[in-house]
Every structure is written in structure tokens, then in C-alpha cells.
Design an enzyme around this catalytic site. Structure first.
Site, short mmCIF file in Angstrom:
data_model
loop_
_atom_site.label_atom_id
_atom_site.label_comp_id
_atom_site.label_asym_id
_atom_site.label_seq_id
_atom_site.Cartn_x
_atom_site.Cartn_y
_atom_site.Cartn_z
N PHE A 1 0.89 -1.18 0.00
CA PHE A 1 0.00 0.00 0.00
C PHE A 1 0.91 1.21 0.00
O PHE A 1 1.75 1.34 0.90
CB PHE A 1 -0.88 0.04 1.25
CG PHE A 1 -1.67 1.34 1.39
CD1 PHE A 1 -3.04 1.36 1.19
CD2 PHE A 1 -1.05 2.54 1.74
CE1 PHE A 1 -3.77 2.55 1.31
CE2 PHE A 1 -1.77 3.73 1.85
CZ PHE A 1 -3.12 3.74 1.65
N GLU A 2 0.69 2.09 -0.95
CA GLU A 2 1.51 3.29 -0.97
C GLU A 2 0.83 4.29 -1.89
O GLU A 2 0.42 3.95 -2.99
CB GLU A 2 2.89 2.91 -1.51
CG GLU A 2 3.80 4.07 -1.82
CD GLU A 2 5.20 3.59 -2.20
OE1 GLU A 2 5.91 3.03 -1.36
OE2 GLU A 2 5.57 3.78 -3.38
#
Ligand SMILES: Nc1nc2c(ncn2[C@@H]2O[C@H](COP(=O)(O)OP(=O)(O)OP(=O)(O)O)[C@@H](O)[C@H]2O)c(=O)[nH]1
Ligand SMILES: *[C@@H]1O[C@H](CO)[C@@H](O)[C@H](O)[C@H]1NC(C)=O
Ligand SMILES: *[C@@H]1O[C@H](CO)[C@@H](O)[C@H](O)[C@H]1NC(C)=O
Ligand SMILES: *[C@@H]1O[C@H](CO)[C@@H](O)[C@H](O)[C@H]1NC(C)=O
Ligand SMILES: *[C@@H]1O[C@H](CO)[C@@H](O)[C@H](O)[C@H]1NC(C)=O
Ligand SMILES: *[C@@H]1O[C@H](CO)[C@@H](O)[C@H](O)[C@H]1NC(C)=O
Ligand SMILES: [Mg+2]
Length: 383
Positions: free
Chosen positions: A267-268
Site C-alpha cells: 500500500f503506498e
């Protein structure tokens, strides 16, 4: 007289039909902007009303998915979550990247999960191969040794190309040149709460460069000499490192050792100007020369995170504490009012899954202890 009016009527009918169709689309998407609020009442989502084809987006942003052809099944799960929890209201496009050509099956099976635009791109060999200064025999020997030593993915060659690509090359892909922000999405992940606002816009308005959901310790046997290389970089490029950065989060002894904390980069959400900056470019090129992507098994997560710690102030990095997110292994689950209001389905008290409830979540919890940047040093405009 009669002959003059006829074409006019025809044009009018055509115009009414076209506007009618747009109107229909509009209404369909509009109905999805309602949600159950904290008092259990139906409320209309007011921030961005609905999507119509051709609407300009508030931010030039996209999802980026690196995947293999056989990943389409678990990607449908990820896209379904993303659409239901967020993107059916915003319709940000998806960019799929692969070192192989995508099959028709992959394209059909992913495209059909969203109404948003999709782009499929192949990664050029120059971004998925050994730089000429890498000794491939030495690389193979080290893979064999790491495999024998039981290092996770230690014997895996493609994993190394993946980590190097995600570390310093994905944002150079031609399909990403039109975008300013990106959100990474992986196969087999779940979004566990509604996201009723636009995280891209949230970041853009506050000058936030990097957003994360899970902070976690690294397996140190994958990065035994990474910090030595980082120290060499710091010593040779002091002018690139601002005085008030976030270094404390990754090194509690003022840069002597790495504590292993990193943002779990599956997740980014990031401002791509961060990755395209002179600082990051020099940092990645330096690490690439050091050879650790191949002689060890440096992950893109510690590389991104250490760069954020070196180059960004606390206020330029944001913990999306309100976003419920699961990647096999761990989840982040909000608590309290956010949990209720955003209709979360996860259990924040599950110590086996929820990172902040587990000892491995110390990195996440300790983010809050990072001192604020003194106002006179702040680069970020907070608003
Ligand atoms: N095209 C392509 N994509 C890959 C390759 N290896 C990994 N990926 C993608 O890179 C991302 C990270 O790989 P993952 O296998 O999820 O690695 P991970 O998240 O560290 O580990 P697990 O999810 O626990 O397996 C995912 O989006 C994968 O689909 C590869 O060889 N080719
Ligand atoms: C929930 O929505 C109702 C209207 O349907 C509104 O009156 C109420 O204030 C809202 N509650 C919260 C907590 O937002
Ligand atoms: C993909 O979709 C196209 C167009 O609808 C169709 O012609 C093709 O047969 C499909 N291929 C697969 C493998 O599903
Ligand atoms: C390499 O790692 C990937 C995960 O990125 C995994 O799917 C694959 O099976 C691994 N290959 C080998 C040969 O271990
Ligand atoms: C931390 O390290 C830097 C550079 O190595 C040095 O200039 C600074 O004085 C150190 N600060 C503390 C508190 O030790
Ligand atoms: C988690 O535990 C706390 C303390 O026991 C409790 O108040 C809270 O309701 C629990 N949250 C959920 C979502 O179960
Ligand atoms: Mg993964």
C-alpha cells in the site's frame, strides 16, 4: 419553410438524445454517493458528486498494478475492493505493468471489474534486467546461499527484478508520465472500510508526498548491508538531506544503525515528484551501483521508506490511519468512530492480523512519537 426546419428538428433530437444519455450515466453514478453515517442514517456524499465520462479529475492520478498474467484472479478481488470502497465515486484510471506482454484473458478479466480507464503496459528490458556492472555469477551464488539460509524469497531471481523495478524504475514508465500521483495496488489485497474522500486530493492540498497504512519491521537478513550503503550516501551527499527529516523513525541512534522500520509498500500513495526528484534519483542510482538488489535482496519497501526518512519531513508523510487495509500477513484496522462511520469489516482487536495490536506494529505506533518539525523549518504548507 418546412424543408428548413426539418434538419433543425433532427439536430435537436440528436442533442437531446446525447444529453439524455449523459444524464442517465450521471444519475446512475450519483446513486452510489449515498452512505450510512455514524448515526445509522442514509446520507448523501457531498464532496465529489459523481462521475461523468470526460470529467476532469481533481488530481492527475492513477492506480499502478505490477502483475503477472496468472495474477488476474486475485487482482479481480483487489479491484473489486477498491471500486466498492472508493473508486466507483472517483473513477481514477488503472495502469497495469508486466515484464511480459499481457494476455487477452488478463486484460478482459481485469478491465471488466471497473468503469474507469485502464492502460496495459509492458516493461522494457532495460528496466527488468541486470545492469552491466552486476556480476551475475556472484548474484547467483548469493541467491543459492540465501536460499540455503532460509531467507524469505532468498533464492528468487524474478523477485529481485521486481524489487529493483518498484524501487527506482516504475515511475519512469511511459504510461506514468501523464500522472502526478499514484496508488499502488497488489493482487489479493482487501480494503476494509469505506473511503469517503479523495486521498490524492487530500495529499495534494497539504503538500504530502508519501502516504502509508502499515509500518512494520524488515527481515534484516534481506538487507544486511543496506544501512552501510545509506551511510555512505549520507556522507557523500549531505547537501541533499534536509536538517529536519524523519530519520528518527528508521534510526534511533542518529543514523548509526537501521532499526528495520519501513512502510509496507504494497500500500503506498505517493506524489511522483518525490520519486522523480534529484534527491531520490541520486539515492536510487547510488544503491543500484552498490549491488544489493542482486547480491542481497533489498526490498522496495525499505528503500522507499529510508528515502522518505532522509528527504521528507514528518509533515510531508501521512499515515492513512482511517483506511482499513489487508495484504496477506497483516492488516491495518481503524478504531472508534472511524471504524463505525466508514463501515469497516475488520477487527481492530485481532492481535494475529491487526498490525497496531501486535508487537510487530511498534513501527506504526511509534510514528506518532516522531517529533514535529519546528514551524520555522517546515517545507509543507499545512491546510
Ligand atoms: N510482472 C511481474 N510482476 C511481478 C513479478 N513478481 C512479483 N510481481 C508483482 O509485484 C508485486 C509484489 O509481488 P508479491 O509476490 O506480491 O510480493 P510480496 O507482496 O512481497 O509477497 P507476497 O504478496 O506475500 O507474495 C505484486 O504486484 C506482484 O504481482 C514478476 O516476476 N513479474
Ligand atoms: C447522519 O445523517 C443525518 C441525515 O440523514 C443527519 O441528520 C445526522 O446529523 C448525520 N449524523 C452524523 C453523525 O453525521
Ligand atoms: C477478450 O475479449 C475480446 C473482446 O470482447 C474477445 O474477442 C476475446 O475472445 C476475449 N478473450 C479472452 C481470452 O477472454
Ligand atoms: C518468486 O516470488 C514470487 C512472488 O513475488 C512467487 O510467486 C514465485 O513463486 C517465486 N518463485 C520461486 C521460484 O520461488
Ligand atoms: C547526529 O549526526 C549528525 C551527522 O552525523 C551530527 O551533525 C549531529 O550533531 C548528530 N546529532 C546528535 C544529537 O548526536
Ligand atoms: C476493541 O476493544 C475495545 C476494548 O475492549 C472495545 O471497546 C471495542 O469496542 C473493540 N472494537 C471492536 C470493533 O470490536
Ligand atoms: Mg504482495
Amino acid at each position: 419553410m418546412f424543408t428548413l426546419r426539418r434538419p433543425l428538428v433532427r439536430y435537436l433530437l440528436l442533442a437531446v438524445t446525447i444529453f439524455g444519455l449523459f444524464g442517465l450515466l450521471h444519475v446512475n453514478y450519483d446513486s452510489a454517493t449515498e452512505y450510512i453515517n455514524a448515526s445509522g442514517r442514509l446520507q448523501t456524499f457531498k464532496r465529489r458528486v459523481s462521475y461523468r465520462p470526460g470529467d476532469p479529475k481533481p488530481v492527475k492520478a492513477c492506480f499502478v498494478i505490477l502483475a503477472r498474467n496468472q495474477d488476474w484472479r486475485s487482482l479481480r478481488e483487489s479491484i473489486k475492493h477498491m471500486e466498492d470502497r472508493f473508486n466507483h465515486r472517483f473513477n481514477y484510471p488503472y495502469v497495469f505493468l508486466n515484464d511480459q506482454p499481457f494476455t487477452d484473458e488478463f486484460k478482459n478479466m481485469t478491465q471488466s471489474m471497473t468503469l474507469a480507464d485502464v492502460h496495459f503496459g509492458q516493461i522494457g528490458a532495460e528496466h527488468w534486467s541486470y545492469p552491466d556492472y552486476i556480476d551475475q555469477n556472484k548474484a547467483r551464488e548469493s541467491r543459492e546461499k540465501m536460499h540455503k539460509d532460509g531467507v524469505m524469497y532468498g533464492g528468487n531471481e524474478s523477485y529481485r527484478h521486481m524489487c529493483r523495478f518498484e524501487s527506482g524504475l516504475f515511475f519512469k514508465h511511459e504510461l506514468l508520465q501523464q500522472f502526478d500521483f499514484y496508488w499502488r495496488l497488489e493482487p489479493g489485497v482487501q480494503y476494509l472500510c469505506d473511503i469517503n474522500y479523495d486521498p490524492f486530493l487530500y495529499m495534494k492540498q497539504r503538500n504530502i508526498k508519501y502516504g502509508w497504512a502499515i509500518g512494520i519491521y524488515e527481515l534484516m537478513n534481506t538487507v544486511p548491508t543496506l544501512w552501510d550503503s545509506v551511510k555512505k550516501f549520507m556522507a557523500t551527499h549531505p547537501q541533499l538531506i534536509p536538517e529536519h527529516n524523519s530519520l528518527w523513525w528508521v534510526s534511533r541512534d542518529n543514523g548509526t544503525t537501521y532499526n528495520g522500520c519501513h512502510f509496507w509498500s504494497n500500500f503506498e500513495i505517493a506524489d511522483l515528484t518525490f520519486y522523480r526528484s534529484e534527491q531520490y534519483t541520486k539515492f536510487f542510482e547510488f544503491l543500484d551501483r552498490e549491488g544489493g538488489f542482486f547480491y542481497e535482496r533489498w526490498g522496495d519497501a525499505p528503500v522507499h521508506s529510508i528515502a522518505a526518512a532522509l528527504f521528507l519531513q514528518k509533515e510531508e508523510v501521512h499515515w492513512f490511519n482511517d483506511i482499513g487495509y489487508y495484504h496477506p500477513g497483516w492488516q491495518h484496522c481503524p478504531t472508534g468512530d472511524v471504524w463505525k462511520q466508514n463501515r469497516c469489516t475488520c477487527d481492530p482487536n485481532d492481535t494475529d492480523k491487526t498490525i497496531t495490536a501486535a508487537s510487530w506494529g511498534k513501527c506504526s505506533r511509534e510514528w506518532a512519537m516522531l517529533p514535529d518539525t519546528p514551524p520555522e523549518y517546515r517545507k509543507a504548507r499545512l491546510g
